[in-house]
Design a protein around this motif. Structure first.
Motif, PDB file in Angstrom:
ATOM      1  N   ARG A   7     -83.818  54.474 -39.864  1.00 31.66           N
ATOM      2  CA  ARG A   7     -83.238  53.212 -39.419  1.00 31.66           C
ATOM      3  C   ARG A   7     -81.721  53.335 -39.296  1.00 31.66           C
ATOM      4  O   ARG A   7     -81.075  53.880 -40.164  1.00 31.66           O
ATOM      5  N   ASP A  18     -79.799  49.448 -47.744  1.00 32.11           N
ATOM      6  CA  ASP A  18     -81.013  49.633 -46.939  1.00 32.11           C
ATOM      7  C   ASP A  18     -82.213  49.960 -47.816  1.00 32.11           C
ATOM      8  O   ASP A  18     -83.309  49.453 -47.589  1.00 32.11           O
ATOM      9  N   ARG A  21     -83.322  46.823 -49.567  1.00 31.34           N
ATOM     10  CA  ARG A  21     -83.975  45.941 -48.593  1.00 31.34           C
ATOM     11  C   ARG A  21     -85.384  46.444 -48.274  1.00 31.34           C
ATOM     12  O   ARG A  21     -86.341  45.676 -48.277  1.00 31.34           O
ATOM     13  N   ASN A  22     -85.513  47.747 -48.044  1.00 26.81           N
ATOM     14  CA  ASN A  22     -86.823  48.312 -47.732  1.00 26.81           C
ATOM     15  C   ASN A  22     -87.798  48.156 -48.896  1.00 26.81           C
ATOM     16  O   ASN A  22     -88.967  47.829 -48.697  1.00 26.81           O
ATOM     17  N   VAL A  52     -91.665  49.261 -41.925  1.00 28.59           N
ATOM     18  CA  VAL A  52     -91.055  50.553 -42.259  1.00 28.59           C
ATOM     19  C   VAL A  52     -92.088  51.653 -42.038  1.00 28.59           C
ATOM     20  O   VAL A  52     -93.286  51.378 -41.913  1.00 28.59           O
ATOM     21  N   THR A  56     -91.031  56.022 -45.793  1.00 27.18           N
ATOM     22  CA  THR A  56     -90.219  55.086 -46.578  1.00 27.18           C
ATOM     23  C   THR A  56     -91.045  54.507 -47.717  1.00 27.18           C
ATOM     24  O   THR A  56     -90.575  54.390 -48.852  1.00 27.18           O
ATOM     25  N   HIS A  60     -90.281  55.228 -51.900  1.00 29.09           N
ATOM     26  CA  HIS A  60     -90.096  54.183 -52.919  1.00 29.09           C
ATOM     27  C   HIS A  60     -91.243  54.144 -53.925  1.00 29.09           C
ATOM     28  O   HIS A  60     -91.015  53.896 -55.113  1.00 29.09           O
TER      29      HIS A  60
END
Length: 192
Positions: A7, A18, A21-22, A52, A56, A60
């Motif tokens: 992104r 970011d 947020r993700n 996403v 991603t 996480h």
């Protein structure tokens, strides 16, 4: 414009913003899909709903269990934060039963999520469950003590008894609505 992963980022926004947020998008999407379809929903669907890529998601939350634990931990934290806010309400007894109403719905609806997120790691499961239970118990205890000090509930009522009765209503109820009804009966008794 700099790029972070897949992104683009705007100037002044770093990788951490970011990433946070993700992670938030993923947790929100997971919570929605778990409620709609249960904890076995496809992880690809969660990434897609969050907007996403799969990489991603796995960056996480490397495993399904990690994602389930994160979602359930947020649910417990929200319930306890609600209890802390209710401590400032004028009516101690209404605050207590408002929180118990949320607790009975939590137990009635979130059990499968908690179990699915921790069932493969016995030691971790014990540690997580102990921490979650202690935070909910502490919240209930503060609300109960305040109601007892106001003379609104029996002084001999122990927090363990209160949570056992509320948990029993959650388990015995056919669904969350029925569990809430059982809690109201517990609160008001059976006398006319």
């Amino acid at each position: 414009m700099a790029r972070t992963g897949d992104r683009p980022t705007t100037p002044g926004r770093g990788r951490r913003a970011d990433a946070a947020r993700n992670a938030g998008l993923l947790l929100s999407a997971a919570r929605e899909l778990f409620e709609e379809h249960g904890p076995e929903v496809a992880l690809d669907d969660i990434a897609r709903r969050a907007g996403v890529g799969n990489a991603t998601l796995y960056r996480h939350f490397p495993t399904r269990g990690d994602l389930l634990v994160a979602v359930y931990a947020e649910e417990v934290a929200a319930l306890c934060e609600r209890g802390a806010a209710l401590l400032r309400e004028p009516s101690a007894v209404e605050a207590l039963f408002d929180w118990l109403d949320g607790f009975v719905v939590h137990v009635a609806t979130k059990g499968p999520l908690a179990l699915a997120g921790t069932e493969s790691r016995n030691e971790r499961r014990t540690e997580l469950f102990d921490r979650w239970h202690e935070s909910m118990r502490s919240t209930a205890e503060a609300l109960l003590l305040r109601a007892q000090e106001d003379g609104a509930v029996r002084s001999d009522l122990a927090v363990g008894d209160l949570l056992a009765l509320t948990g029993a209503a959650a388990v015995a109820g056919a669904d969350a609505s029925h569990a809430r009804r059982l809690l109201r009966i517990l609160r008001h008794g059976m006398a006319v």
